[in-house]
Enzyme design. Structure first.
Site, PDB file in Angstrom:
ATOM      1  N   PHE A 112      -0.344   4.237  -5.792  1.00 23.52           N
ATOM      2  CA  PHE A 112      -0.218   2.825  -6.157  1.00 23.52           C
ATOM      3  C   PHE A 112      -1.358   1.976  -5.628  1.00 23.52           C
ATOM      4  O   PHE A 112      -1.618   0.886  -6.141  1.00 23.52           O
ATOM      5  CB  PHE A 112       1.134   2.275  -5.681  1.00 23.52           C
ATOM      6  CG  PHE A 112       1.194   1.815  -4.255  1.00 23.52           C
ATOM      7  CD1 PHE A 112       1.121   0.461  -3.940  1.00 23.52           C
ATOM      8  CD2 PHE A 112       1.369   2.719  -3.220  1.00 23.52           C
ATOM      9  CE1 PHE A 112       1.201   0.025  -2.631  1.00 23.52           C
ATOM     10  CE2 PHE A 112       1.456   2.285  -1.906  1.00 23.52           C
ATOM     11  CZ  PHE A 112       1.367   0.942  -1.607  1.00 23.52           C
ATOM     12  N   LYS A 113      -2.072   2.471  -4.636  1.00 27.19           N
ATOM     13  CA  LYS A 113      -3.180   1.691  -4.082  1.00 27.19           C
ATOM     14  C   LYS A 113      -4.266   1.426  -5.120  1.00 27.19           C
ATOM     15  O   LYS A 113      -5.020   0.466  -5.018  1.00 27.19           O
ATOM     16  CB  LYS A 113      -3.775   2.405  -2.864  1.00 27.19           C
ATOM     17  CG  LYS A 113      -2.762   2.784  -1.785  1.00 27.19           C
ATOM     18  CD  LYS A 113      -2.075   1.582  -1.178  1.00 27.19           C
ATOM     19  CE  LYS A 113      -0.990   1.966  -0.194  1.00 27.19           C
ATOM     20  NZ  LYS A 113      -1.450   2.528   1.053  1.00 27.19           N
TER      21      LYS A 113
END
Length: 495
Positions: A112-113
């Site tokens: 998700f980064k």
């Protein structure tokens, strides 16, 4: 719009300055002085937009010193051109009748980064030009696994930047480590730290707040910035995907306008769930914000008791990106819930630094109770949840996402709150293939890249291309240092 430090409201900066600095010189985190509100028809207007268009719509409200044309170009570069393997960028998958997974791992590093770190370099380099900054930005980042690779990939060969990532030597998965150690780029560096993530993160914060070190680097033509979620340029793009998920549910007629949706987020540093709160503050009809922890349940205990105590046993778990005892972004939430009382926040942070704990006021505790619920999940229940999701729903989840599914299930049992819920899915299961294989019944699973292939064969799901390609990448880094040597490592990197 101005941004103020959580520890000194008189420290006000425009967005470009706040993003370029990352962390305020006083150690505080830059936070919007006021929050924009969505218009009454904004969600309907965004319903049929692309993810890139939604990103521009939301971010434009916070970035007065960036033009809509700039943000449009940045969003296209970050989320278009085949960067993500899903057309929707952050697709919402229905798991059961009233549970949805917001998949945030379809980007280049499968975590998700990427949602923030694909656009942050564009925001930062534009900020340098707006600030007439001639020095090179040195991006210092501590990672518990995913931030490091995403930051390295995002800033690879970006002009006027250099990036150095510190990670806990034995605190990331084999695939996460291999992703970092094979990173390409002329401006990148990677170094292991003996200790855990908190040791690495504390070391980075100490470096940021060292005036002598800042002066030494200034003389060399560098200044510090951050790609960690302490940087507002990391938090802002995360708000977008909560708005986007709600719009997708509206578009697909899974909910009706105004329906409230709960959100369950696996979190260690608190940035991801903080962005959910900010989306709610803007006007997205989100209900309970459910904070899901692994065995390192410092956030669960805090939300339940109002006492933050980092002096506890540290556990290494199969959800390593959540193996954190010092949750930096909680400071922004304390600032919000204290009524933007910088003196109160300073007091809490001083107590944490000097005594290892603090207890918030009754008013702050009540505000957390009003907005947040919390739970935790140990490794055994994490494995059981992965198996249950696969056998029951044919949904393959990584250990972090499984923590959130378990906590959501427990929340529903104890509250009878059956409103639709979004589980934030933070990483591809293939990043943790060995643990996922073991969870779904494979005895003596392979390790590393062999496990990626084994999981694909077992499930019939193709692994992400970027992970499969690691087999052909050359290891470039391998140094490990004591936490006391981090400042020297920075000086050596920036000769």
């Amino acid at each position: 719009m101005y941004y103020v430090s959580t520890r000194d409201k008189s420290n006000r900066r425009m967005a470009a300055e706040a993003i370029a600095q990352g962390l305020a010189a006083d150690g505080g985190l830059y936070t919007p002085e006021v929050f924009p509100k969505l218009s009454h028809n904004a969600l309907q207007s965004m319903k049929d937009m692309s993810y890139q268009q939604r990103a521009v719509y939301i971010m434009n409200a916070f970035l007065d010193d960036y033009s809509a044309a700039e943000l449009t170009a940045f969003a296209k570069r970050a989320y278009g051109d085949g960067k993500f393997d899903a057309k929707e960028v952050a697709p919402v998958r229905q798991v059961d009748q009233n549970t949805y997974a917001l998949e945030l791992w379809h980007g280049p590093t499968c975590a998700f980064k990427d949602m923030a770190l694909q656009i942050l370099p564009h925001l930062l380099t534009a900020a340098l030009k707006k600030n007439a900054e001639s020095r090179t930005a040195c991006i210092l980042t501590a990672t518990s696994g995913d931030t490091g690779k995403a930051a390295l990939e995002g800033f690879r060969d970006v002009a006027q930047t250099r990036i150095l990532v510190f990670y806990p030597q034995d605190g990331v998965s084999q695939v996460q480590k291999l992703q970092m150690l094979t990173q390409e780029g002329e401006n990148v560096g990677v170094c292991a730290v003996e200790g855990n993530f908190d040791d690495a993160q504390t070391g980075v914060k100490k470096i940021f707040s060292d005036p002598k070190l800042r002066q030494a680097l200034d003389e060399r033509g560098y200044f510090f910035s951050s790609a960690n979620s302490i940087n507002w340029g990391r938090v802002l793009p995360q708000i977008v995907y909560y708005v986007s998920a709600y719009c997708d549910l509206l578009r697909d007629e899974k909910i009706q306008p105004g329906d409230t949706v709960n959100v369950c987020v696996p979190t260690g540093n608190f940035g991801d769930i903080l962005a959910g709160y900010y989306a709610k503050k803007m006007g997205v009809p989100l209900g309970r914000l459910i904070c899901a922890s692994n065995k390192n349940k410092v956030l669960t205990d805090f939300i339940r008791t109002g006492i933050y105590d980092r002096d506890r046993e540290f556990y290494t778990t199969i959800s390593p990106s959540m193996d954190i005892l010092i949750s930096s972004n909680l400071e922004r939430m304390l600032f919000e819930f204290s009524g933007c009382n910088d003196a109160e926040v300073r007091s809490y942070m001083d107590q944490l630094a000097n005594q290892g704990r603090y207890e918030v006021s009754d008013a702050v505790k009540a505000r957390f109770a009003d907005q947040f619920s919390a739970g935790f999940c140990d490794d055994e229940d994490t494995r059981k949840t992965i198996a249950k999701l696969w056998s029951g729903e044919h949904y393959l989840a990584d250990p972090h996402t499984a923590v959130a599914f378990h906590v959501l299930e427990e929340y529903r049992k104890t509250t009878q709150d059956e409103r639709p819920a979004i589980v934030v899915s933070t990483a591809s299961p293939f990043k943790f293939s060995s643990d996922v294989l073991e969870a779904i019944g494979v005895k003596d699973p392979a390790e590393g890249l062999e496990a990626v292939e084994q999981l694909s064969e077992k499930t019939g799901i193709a692994p992400p291309h970027s992970l499969a390609a690691l087999r052909h990448r050359k290891v470039r880094f391998g140094q490990a240092i004591a936490k006391e040597q981090m400042a020297d490592q920075v000086l050596g990197f920036l000769k």
